[in-house]
Design a protein around this motif. Structure first.
Motif, PDB file in Angstrom:
ATOM      1  N   THR A  18       0.820  -1.217   0.000  1.00 40.17           N
ATOM      2  CA  THR A  18       0.000   0.000   0.000  1.00 40.17           C
ATOM      3  C   THR A  18       0.855   1.268   0.000  1.00 40.17           C
ATOM      4  OG1 THR A  18      -0.112  -0.245   2.398  1.00 40.17           O
ATOM      5  CG2 THR A  18      -2.021  -1.012   1.137  1.00 40.17           C
ATOM      6  N   ILE A  19       2.169   1.131   0.238  1.00 39.85           N
ATOM      7  CA  ILE A  19       3.014   2.323   0.387  1.00 39.85           C
ATOM      8  C   ILE A  19       3.043   3.150  -0.900  1.00 39.85           C
ATOM      9  CG2 ILE A  19       5.404   3.099   0.812  1.00 39.85           C
ATOM     10  CD1 ILE A  19       5.659   0.760   2.795  1.00 39.85           C
ATOM     11  N   GLY A  20       2.926   2.460  -2.031  1.00 42.38           N
ATOM     12  CA  GLY A  20       2.943   3.149  -3.319  1.00 42.38           C
ATOM     13  C   GLY A  20       1.783   4.110  -3.531  1.00 42.38           C
ATOM     14  N   ARG A  21       0.811   4.092  -2.621  1.00 40.67           N
ATOM     15  CA  ARG A  21      -0.331   5.015  -2.765  1.00 40.67           C
ATOM     16  C   ARG A  21      -0.059   6.394  -2.178  1.00 40.67           C
ATOM     17  NH1 ARG A  21      -5.418   1.681  -0.658  1.00 40.67           N
ATOM     18  NH2 ARG A  21      -6.398   3.727  -0.922  1.00 40.67           N
ATOM     19  N   ALA A  38      12.795  11.035   8.422  1.00 44.14           N
ATOM     20  CA  ALA A  38      13.138   9.612   8.525  1.00 44.14           C
ATOM     21  C   ALA A  38      14.143   9.376   9.651  1.00 44.14           C
ATOM     22  CB  ALA A  38      13.698   9.106   7.200  1.00 44.14           C
ATOM     23  N   GLY A  39      14.388   8.105   9.932  1.00 40.11           N
ATOM     24  CA  GLY A  39      15.262   7.723  11.040  1.00 40.11           C
ATOM     25  C   GLY A  39      16.693   7.495  10.594  1.00 40.11           C
ATOM     26  N   SER A  40      17.283   6.416  11.068  1.00 38.76           N
ATOM     27  CA  SER A  40      18.710   6.235  10.844  1.00 38.76           C
ATOM     28  C   SER A  40      19.013   5.400   9.607  1.00 38.76           C
ATOM     29  CB  SER A  40      19.338   5.591  12.076  1.00 38.76           C
ATOM     30  OG  SER A  40      18.657   4.390  12.362  1.00 38.76           O
ATOM     31  N   GLY A  41      17.988   4.942   8.897  1.00 38.91           N
ATOM     32  CA  GLY A  41      18.296   4.319   7.620  1.00 38.91           C
ATOM     33  C   GLY A  41      17.781   2.911   7.403  1.00 38.91           C
ATOM     34  N   SER A  42      17.050   2.320   8.356  1.00 45.56           N
ATOM     35  CA  SER A  42      16.551   0.958   8.136  1.00 45.56           C
ATOM     36  C   SER A  42      15.593   0.919   6.931  1.00 45.56           C
ATOM     37  CB  SER A  42      15.847   0.428   9.392  1.00 45.56           C
ATOM     38  OG  SER A  42      14.724   1.231   9.686  1.00 45.56           O
ATOM     39  N   ILE A  43      14.911   2.035   6.646  1.00 44.56           N
ATOM     40  CA  ILE A  43      14.007   2.054   5.494  1.00 44.56           C
ATOM     41  C   ILE A  43      14.743   2.020   4.155  1.00 44.56           C
ATOM     42  CG2 ILE A  43      12.147   3.209   6.748  1.00 44.56           C
ATOM     43  CD1 ILE A  43      12.940   5.813   5.216  1.00 44.56           C
ATOM     44  N   ARG A  44      16.089   2.229   4.198  1.00 43.47           N
ATOM     45  CA  ARG A  44      16.892   2.060   2.979  1.00 43.47           C
ATOM     46  C   ARG A  44      17.109   0.581   2.685  1.00 43.47           C
ATOM     47  NH1 ARG A  44      17.515   4.639  -0.985  1.00 43.47           N
ATOM     48  NH2 ARG A  44      19.707   4.164  -1.361  1.00 43.47           N
ATOM     49  N   LYS A  45      17.010  -0.258   3.747  1.00 44.67           N
ATOM     50  CA  LYS A  45      17.312  -1.686   3.584  1.00 44.67           C
ATOM     51  C   LYS A  45      16.087  -2.520   3.266  1.00 44.67           C
ATOM     52  CE  LYS A  45      20.950  -1.055   7.001  1.00 44.67           C
ATOM     53  NZ  LYS A  45      20.978  -0.932   8.458  1.00 44.67           N
ATOM     54  N   ASN A  46      14.918  -2.109   3.758  1.00 45.70           N
ATOM     55  CA  ASN A  46      13.739  -2.977   3.611  1.00 45.70           C
ATOM     56  C   ASN A  46      12.825  -2.575   2.444  1.00 45.70           C
ATOM     57  OD1 ASN A  46      12.547  -0.689   4.595  1.00 45.70           O
ATOM     58  ND2 ASN A  46      11.929  -1.562   6.567  1.00 45.70           N
ATOM     59  N   GLY A  47      13.295  -1.670   1.593  1.00 45.29           N
ATOM     60  CA  GLY A  47      12.514  -1.331   0.408  1.00 45.29           C
ATOM     61  C   GLY A  47      11.493  -0.221   0.601  1.00 45.29           C
ATOM     62  N   VAL A  48      11.300   0.207   1.850  1.00 48.86           N
ATOM     63  CA  VAL A  48      10.280   1.230   2.121  1.00 48.86           C
ATOM     64  C   VAL A  48      10.648   2.558   1.464  1.00 48.86           C
ATOM     65  CG1 VAL A  48       9.178   2.614   3.933  1.00 48.86           C
ATOM     66  CG2 VAL A  48       9.474   0.135   4.249  1.00 48.86           C
ATOM     67  N   HIS A  49      11.915   2.945   1.607  1.00 48.06           N
ATOM     68  CA  HIS A  49      12.332   4.229   1.043  1.00 48.06           C
ATOM     69  C   HIS A  49      12.173   4.237  -0.478  1.00 48.06           C
ATOM     70  CE1 HIS A  49      15.297   7.292  -0.367  1.00 48.06           C
ATOM     71  NE2 HIS A  49      14.684   7.980   0.564  1.00 48.06           N
ATOM     72  N   VAL A  52       8.558   4.681  -1.364  1.00 45.38           N
ATOM     73  CA  VAL A  52       8.087   6.049  -1.117  1.00 45.38           C
ATOM     74  C   VAL A  52       8.557   6.977  -2.226  1.00 45.38           C
ATOM     75  CG1 VAL A  52       8.331   8.060   0.413  1.00 45.38           C
ATOM     76  CG2 VAL A  52       7.911   5.776   1.386  1.00 45.38           C
ATOM     77  N   ILE A  53       9.864   6.919  -2.515  1.00 48.63           N
ATOM     78  CA  ILE A  53      10.428   7.847  -3.501  1.00 48.63           C
ATOM     79  C   ILE A  53       9.823   7.607  -4.887  1.00 48.63           C
ATOM     80  CG2 ILE A  53      12.586   8.531  -4.664  1.00 48.63           C
ATOM     81  CD1 ILE A  53      12.156   9.603  -1.749  1.00 48.63           C
ATOM     82  N   ASP A  54       9.649   6.337  -5.245  1.00 54.17           N
ATOM     83  CA  ASP A  54       9.001   6.025  -6.530  1.00 54.17           C
ATOM     84  C   ASP A  54       7.602   6.618  -6.605  1.00 54.17           C
ATOM     85  OD1 ASP A  54      11.010   4.743  -7.815  1.00 54.17           O
ATOM     86  OD2 ASP A  54      10.377   2.710  -7.246  1.00 54.17           O
ATOM     87  N   SER A  55       6.883   6.498  -5.503  1.00 58.32           N
ATOM     88  CA  SER A  55       5.512   6.991  -5.479  1.00 58.32           C
ATOM     89  C   SER A  55       5.467   8.516  -5.568  1.00 58.32           C
ATOM     90  CB  SER A  55       4.822   6.501  -4.197  1.00 58.32           C
ATOM     91  OG  SER A  55       3.499   6.941  -4.159  1.00 58.32           O
ATOM     92  N   ALA A  95       6.149  11.638   7.376  1.00 57.23           N
ATOM     93  CA  ALA A  95       7.000  10.844   8.267  1.00 57.23           C
ATOM     94  C   ALA A  95       7.091   9.434   7.716  1.00 57.23           C
ATOM     95  CB  ALA A  95       6.394  10.819   9.666  1.00 57.23           C
ATOM     96  N   VAL A  96       8.310   8.901   7.624  1.00 57.02           N
ATOM     97  CA  VAL A  96       8.487   7.511   7.187  1.00 57.02           C
ATOM     98  C   VAL A  96       9.289   6.809   8.273  1.00 57.02           C
ATOM     99  CG1 VAL A  96       9.275   5.979   5.361  1.00 57.02           C
ATOM    100  CG2 VAL A  96       8.521   8.304   4.783  1.00 57.02           C
ATOM    101  N   GLY A  97       8.600   6.104   9.160  1.00 59.31           N
ATOM    102  CA  GLY A  97       9.296   5.452  10.259  1.00 59.31           C
ATOM    103  C   GLY A  97       8.342   5.033  11.361  1.00 59.31           C
ATOM    104  N   GLY A  98       8.885   4.904  12.585  1.00 60.97           N
ATOM    105  CA  GLY A  98       8.079   4.542  13.739  1.00 60.97           C
ATOM    106  C   GLY A  98       7.597   5.777  14.482  1.00 60.97           C
ATOM    107  N   GLY A  99       7.204   5.582  15.721  1.00 64.44           N
ATOM    108  CA  GLY A  99       6.627   6.661  16.514  1.00 64.44           C
ATOM    109  C   GLY A  99       7.562   7.844  16.700  1.00 64.44           C
TER     110      GLY A  99
END
Lengths: 380, 380
Positions: A18-21, A38-49, A52-55, A95-99
């Motif tokens: 759903t992130i692509g929306r 964003a946080g320290s970079g885990s979203i660079r590893k799991n495809g989330v970033h 997001v950027i593609d969307s 915001a792209v991350g946790g709380g």
């Protein structure tokens, strides 16, 4: 059952892929220049970033990326990002991350409209103006994706304080539970304990049967889904159910007809993690809530006994607390401050900081001595 | 767990002595000339009308009052009110009553913007434009106070059909459960059965554990609160908990992660009360749902067995259905069509009308023969 007002305008988009929306959602809001927090970079590893950027790219949005938000997010980092956001004149915040990331983004969204963001924390008045907030949640715990609160730590004064107000509801939050399958186990546990604790802050006040039963359904679901995830971290249905329970535990529903909640335990924990920033919020609550229950049970015995009975099939509050602690241990969590790395001589500073949040309880109004006693009882 | 979007913008004001807040809420919306839609006059006896008019007066609002909406509200009455509303150029609509009144007010709110309101029902497209809708709920049952649906009966064609869409969410709904303490007992029962039925339309599809547990909490609460009200109709906490459960059962939450619901039983019931307008919607559902469960249980056995076990502590679906029917009987409700006054030779017409709603099931896709068989099994 107490009177209440309930309204929650946040739109939740929940599920796999759903992130692509996000791009079209922000586009629909009429925004063009987006601050990404964003946080320290885990979203660079799991495809989330990447997603997001593609969307954002497909929706022809311009992104200004601010990295580096840490757990127990700080006023210093918030101020740094506010300056960037104000200088660039961004239209909205994503915001792209946790709380921690979401709370920082909320404080930034409000901060661009005031001279000094910390003054909003000191004033304790509702935040009425902020940039539009969007979130992509990557760690279910704080419920910040569907509420209007944010908690920030002012390190130099050991203050971990909240702000809240109608302007801080995210417009849209996307929760894709599948991205949480790569989380370290202890973060899943801390998120589960945080969710349980949010529910309990309301539940022990007692109130309308509908909400108490709903709260019990959330508490049971969190425990059983965390058990399932301990066996198999890739169990999507368990991950998704835990994530949705976490959102519902602090979006207003879990307190309808009950009241505004007790929050003394959160106050003490905010003192704890303000003084010991390496203590995760959920881990601190796992140690403090059982201690608070034992200390305060006489203030509303029926509620505590109901919890022990309905959640842990226990005849006494002591047995209920023992069962809850055993569950936290079974998940590999800490049940004493000592296990969290706290030193005995820090207890007074923690008590002062926690008491200073001003959130000192409703079920039992705590004095600073009460806070010290609770902390001592939780030490070892 | 299925993917879902969830957003519900309605603000709920819930509790004792809250009706007097309606004037300021409408005033805050910027409206001046308000169409008040009401039923046959019970609100003149229980103080609700006085409270509404006083509140509108204090906020210097002008009210245009349309009375006479009946249970199973009709297209003819809706058209009559649309004409009045359009001629006067009202700014907003205020429903004061139960689901029939609210649904009529919603259809009127949409109807002022189209040539023929019934075309919206035939088109089955989302309603995107309507006057702002406010409601004061006096009978908890349909959930219409916090959702974006309305059901209206076109009498000449035996059609009881729904419309829905983003424009049909009420802006503000006030629920003061204390005004429901003067309701006839059978209306409380019918409301409880309606609430149970809404929850079940989602629950039997199965899905995410959080929502299934939440649905079970609602189902248990409705049964236990109705039991309490049977002993003491003045039990405010039971009344309030029943009212809040009724709202939550159909505001979108009870289906999150499950899907859009089955709704075949509602389709059949809409056929039933289109042909026999004296049958209350809840009473019809109390007869039809057990029959539908027995007929469809093989389509999703795990869900039906879970319901029997978790709600009725029964080992088989048959025993669960028997327990549910025994509960309805204990409340004084009907469990056969015959008890509702339906004649055997009406079954074919009811089946045709019910099937014609186009809502023929998801768990088991029903043919018109299936509908006939379910109706026959429910006859006596």
């Amino acid at each position: 059952m107490r009177n209440f007002d309930f309204q929650n305008p946040t739109r939740i988009i929940f599920g796999k892929n759903t992130i692509g929306r996000i791009g079209q959602e922000i586009r629909r809001g009429g925004h063009k220049l987006i601050l990404v927090v964003a946080g320290s970079g885990s979203i660079r590893k799991n495809g989330v970033h990447d997603a997001v950027i593609d969307s954002l790219r497909k929706s022809q949005l311009t992104a200004l990326e601010c990295w580096g938000v840490q757990p127990n997010p700080t006023l210093a980092k918030t101020r740094e990002i506010i300056e960037v956001a104000a200088r660039a004149g961004v239209d909205a915040v994503l915001a792209v991350g946790g709380g921690s990331v979401i709370d920082t983004a909320k404080a930034v969204a409000a901060g661009v409209y005031v001279d000094d963001i910390w003054k909003l924390f000191e004033d304790r008045k509702p935040v009425m103006r902020a940039l539009p907030i969007y979130t992509i949640l990557t760690l279910s715990a704080t419920g910040s994706e569907m509420n209007n609160y944010a908690v920030i730590t002012r390190e130099d004064e050991h203050k971990k304080w909240p702000i809240g107000g109608p302007a801080l509801y995210p417009r849209v939050s996307i929760v894709d539970p599948s991205v949480q399958s790569s989380l370290p186990w202890e973060q899943t546990v801390n998120g589960a304990i945080d969710t349980i604790s949010h529910t309990l802050e309301f539940y022990f006040q007692g109130g309308g049967e509908t909400t108490l039963a709903l709260d019990e359904s959330l508490l049971r679901t969190v425990v059983s889904m965390t058990d399932r995830l301990q066996k198999n971290g890739q169990d999507y249905d368990a991950r998704a159910s835990l994530a949705w329970a976490s959102t519902l535990a602090l979006n207003g529903l879990s307190g309808t007809g009950i009241g505004d909640g007790d929050w003394a335990t959160h106050g003490i924990e905010h003192g704890l993690s303000a003084v010991c920033p390496d203590v995760a919020h959920g881990a601190g609550l796992g140690v403090l809530f059982p201690a608070w229950i034992l200390y305060c049970q006489d203030a509303n015995p029926a509620s505590f006994e109901r919890w022990a009975k309905n959640l842990w099939n226990a005849d006494t509050v002591e047995d209920g607390v023992a069962a809850y602690r055993a569950k936290i241990k079974a998940w590999g969590g800490a049940v004493t401050l000592k296990e969290l790395g706290v030193k005995e001589d820090q207890i007074d500073t923690i008590a002062t900081s926690g008491f200073g949040t001003g959130v000192n309880g409703v079920i039992k109004k705590l004095s600073i001595d009460d806070v010290r006693r609770i902390l001592r009882s939780a030490f070892a």
